[in-house]
Design a protein around this motif. Structure first.
Motif, PDB file in Angstrom:
ATOM      1  N   PRO A   1      15.653  21.576  -8.131  1.00 26.34           N
ATOM      2  CA  PRO A   1      15.442  22.890  -8.678  1.00 26.34           C
ATOM      3  C   PRO A   1      14.862  22.997  -9.888  1.00 26.34           C
ATOM      4  CG  PRO A   1      17.627  22.327  -7.875  1.00 26.34           C
ATOM      5  CD  PRO A   1      16.973  21.108  -7.922  1.00 26.34           C
ATOM      6  N   VAL A   2      14.324  24.140 -10.499  1.00 33.09           N
ATOM      7  CA  VAL A   2      13.774  24.371 -11.879  1.00 33.09           C
ATOM      8  C   VAL A   2      14.650  25.611 -12.308  1.00 33.09           C
ATOM      9  CG1 VAL A   2      11.865  24.849 -13.179  1.00 33.09           C
ATOM     10  CG2 VAL A   2      11.617  23.008 -11.532  1.00 33.09           C
ATOM     11  N   VAL A   3      15.488  25.636 -13.315  1.00 29.30           N
ATOM     12  CA  VAL A   3      16.503  26.632 -13.391  1.00 29.30           C
ATOM     13  C   VAL A   3      16.153  27.172 -14.801  1.00 29.30           C
ATOM     14  CG1 VAL A   3      18.656  27.292 -13.158  1.00 29.30           C
ATOM     15  CG2 VAL A   3      18.006  26.045 -11.605  1.00 29.30           C
ATOM     16  N   VAL A   4      16.027  28.627 -14.925  1.00 30.62           N
ATOM     17  CA  VAL A   4      16.171  28.961 -16.320  1.00 30.62           C
ATOM     18  C   VAL A   4      17.478  28.933 -16.926  1.00 30.62           C
ATOM     19  CG1 VAL A   4      15.628  31.283 -17.545  1.00 30.62           C
ATOM     20  CG2 VAL A   4      14.121  30.334 -15.603  1.00 30.62           C
TER      21      VAL A   4
ATOM     22  N   ASP B   1      18.904  30.683  -2.645  1.00 34.99           N
ATOM     23  CA  ASP B   1      19.607  29.411  -2.590  1.00 34.99           C
ATOM     24  C   ASP B   1      20.732  29.189  -3.688  1.00 34.99           C
ATOM     25  OD1 ASP B   1      17.983  28.396  -0.176  1.00 34.99           O
ATOM     26  OD2 ASP B   1      16.482  27.762  -1.775  1.00 34.99           O
ATOM     27  N   LEU B   2      21.659  28.469  -3.178  1.00 33.43           N
ATOM     28  CA  LEU B   2      22.689  28.198  -4.342  1.00 33.43           C
ATOM     29  C   LEU B   2      22.328  26.727  -4.852  1.00 33.43           C
ATOM     30  CD1 LEU B   2      25.051  28.627  -6.116  1.00 33.43           C
ATOM     31  CD2 LEU B   2      26.654  27.888  -4.280  1.00 33.43           C
ATOM     32  N   LEU B   3      21.586  26.758  -6.091  1.00 32.58           N
ATOM     33  CA  LEU B   3      20.949  25.366  -6.559  1.00 32.58           C
ATOM     34  C   LEU B   3      21.926  24.633  -7.208  1.00 32.58           C
ATOM     35  CD1 LEU B   3      17.708  27.352  -7.761  1.00 32.58           C
ATOM     36  CD2 LEU B   3      18.109  25.991  -5.755  1.00 32.58           C
TER      37      LEU B   3
ATOM     38  N   VAL C   1      19.806  30.480  -7.519  1.00 30.54           N
ATOM     39  CA  VAL C   1      20.598  30.444  -8.772  1.00 30.54           C
ATOM     40  C   VAL C   1      21.540  29.424  -8.937  1.00 30.54           C
ATOM     41  CG1 VAL C   1      20.783  33.177  -8.767  1.00 30.54           C
ATOM     42  CG2 VAL C   1      22.553  31.915  -7.648  1.00 30.54           C
ATOM     43  N   GLU C   2      22.099  29.409 -10.343  1.00 30.72           N
ATOM     44  CA  GLU C   2      22.949  28.494 -10.745  1.00 30.72           C
ATOM     45  C   GLU C   2      24.292  29.308 -11.150  1.00 30.72           C
ATOM     46  OE1 GLU C   2      22.990  24.646 -13.404  1.00 30.72           O
ATOM     47  OE2 GLU C   2      22.940  26.519 -14.636  1.00 30.72           O
ATOM     48  N   LEU C   3      25.407  28.770 -10.550  1.00 29.08           N
ATOM     49  CA  LEU C   3      26.817  29.736 -10.871  1.00 29.08           C
ATOM     50  C   LEU C   3      27.499  28.796 -12.004  1.00 29.08           C
ATOM     51  CD1 LEU C   3      28.089  30.917  -7.495  1.00 29.08           C
ATOM     52  CD2 LEU C   3      26.573  31.946  -9.015  1.00 29.08           C
TER      53      LEU C   3
ATOM     54  N   LEU D   1      30.597  27.543  -0.383  1.00 33.12           N
ATOM     55  CA  LEU D   1      29.474  28.468  -0.472  1.00 33.12           C
ATOM     56  C   LEU D   1      28.172  28.198   0.213  1.00 33.12           C
ATOM     57  CD1 LEU D   1      29.934  29.377  -4.403  1.00 33.12           C
ATOM     58  CD2 LEU D   1      30.864  30.573  -2.196  1.00 33.12           C
ATOM     59  N   SER D   2      27.967  26.683   0.382  1.00 35.50           N
ATOM     60  CA  SER D   2      26.751  26.482   0.947  1.00 35.50           C
ATOM     61  C   SER D   2      27.062  25.098   1.693  1.00 35.50           C
ATOM     62  CB  SER D   2      25.643  26.114   0.006  1.00 35.50           C
ATOM     63  OG  SER D   2      24.327  25.712   0.377  1.00 35.50           O
ATOM     64  N   PRO D   3      27.859  25.109   2.796  1.00 35.19           N
ATOM     65  CA  PRO D   3      28.152  23.970   3.645  1.00 35.19           C
ATOM     66  C   PRO D   3      26.965  23.127   4.124  1.00 35.19           C
ATOM     67  CG  PRO D   3      28.723  25.880   4.879  1.00 35.19           C
ATOM     68  CD  PRO D   3      28.183  26.486   3.426  1.00 35.19           C
TER      69      PRO D   3
END
Length: 312
Positions: free
Chosen positions: A271-274, A96-98, A63-65, A130-132
């Protein structure tokens, strides 16, 4: 004799490019293959934890935040405990936090420029919290108007140079996205801008929907941008009452199998993110869950056709 910021960047960047490059590569780890994600920019109405579970259940790998003010993942609103909980849920869901999304206009007053640098710093801290082990990049558009590019591009180099110092210190990669309605709006100008900065910490985000509106061929745009691209947004364009509007992937005419094949052949592994445009999510009756499901169903066959696994 005083030097310009560009001269300073070239001098300092040239002297430290080897070390900085290795550091950036160590922080921002490219995956072995492209990953399909969904931007929670399209789920603002839902609780953050619910949005994550929905994306995992549908089948997205990450995801993207959005971290803009008044959004659920705004850094100022996330306590240490909330960050720990959010990190755990991402791990439990195997998401994954992208990326982190912000919206930081570059051509602003000196005071706003300082505030935006603080937002970049806060985003960098959140990325590591969040993702060290694999901090996500931060992506943003830059604002301004297309017709002003030639007048403002040199100033944008100087201001983006200030941002480069922030993200380098924060140890997070910044991906700058050209936008059809912004000063930075063409692939060639995007390549020019980041190469003036010449830093492993400032790269590009590619979103073909903005170039499709300019009637630019996909292959031509990728040729210009792909070597500097670390992030991809996907969405479509459709005609509504004689006007062009952004739409969900699969609702327009983009050949996503061909698109993914070009990315793969070009060596892209990010990443390929919608991204669900506000032109879609602000419409009456918009349903974020249905939007995420439809986008996945449109993109999954394209990934499979070119031999890409969405989730490992």
């Amino acid at each position: 004799m005083s030097i310009t910021r560009r001269q300073w960047l070239q001098t300092v960047g040239g002297a430290a490019v080897g070390l900085a490059g290795r550091t950036a590569q160590a922080v921002f780890r490219q995956a072995a293959a492209m990953r399909l994600g969904f931007s929670l920019y399209g789920m603002k109405s839902l609780p953050l934890m619910q949005s994550l579970k929905i994306c995992a259940d549908i089948g997205y790998s990450g995801v993207e935040l959005p971290v803009m003010p008044d959004w659920p993942a705004e850094p100022a609103q996330l306590s240490s405990r909330a960050r720990i909980n959010l990190r755990k849920q991402l791990q439990d869901l195997s998401l994954d936090l992208l990326s982190l999304m912000d919206n930081l206009p570059l051509l602003v007053s000196a005071e706003q420029h300082k505030q935006h640098q603080e937002r970049l710093k806060a985003a960098g801290e959140l990325a590591h919290d969040l993702s060290p082990d694999a901090p996500p990049l931060v992506e943003t558009v830059l604002g301004g108007r297309p017709e002003t590019w030639n007048d403002v591009k040199e100033r944008m180099v100087d201001l983006l140079g200030d941002w480069e110092q922030v993200v380098r210190t924060a140890r997070v990669v910044l991906a700058v996205k050209p936008h059809v309605f912004n000063a930075l709006h063409t692939p060639e100008d995007a390549r020019w801008l980041v190469r003036q900065i010449d830093s492993p910490w400032v790269k590009l985000a590619f979103d073909y929907s903005h170039f499709e509106r300019q009637q630019r061929p996909l292959a031509e745009c990728l040729q210009a941008m792909l070597p500097d691209t670390v992030f991809v947004h996907v969405k479509d364009n459709v005609q509504v009452d004689g006007k062009t509007e952004f739409a969900l992937p699969g609702e327009g005419t983009i050949d996503y199998a061909g698109y993914m094949q070009r990315l793969k052949a070009g060596g892209y592994r990010g990443p390929v993110v919608v991204e669900v445009s506000a032109q879609v999510s602000n419409k009456p009756g918009y349903n974020p869950v249905i939007a995420a499901e439809r986008s996945y169903l449109a993109l999954q066959p394209a990934f499979e056709k070119v031999g890409l696994r969405i989730r490992t």
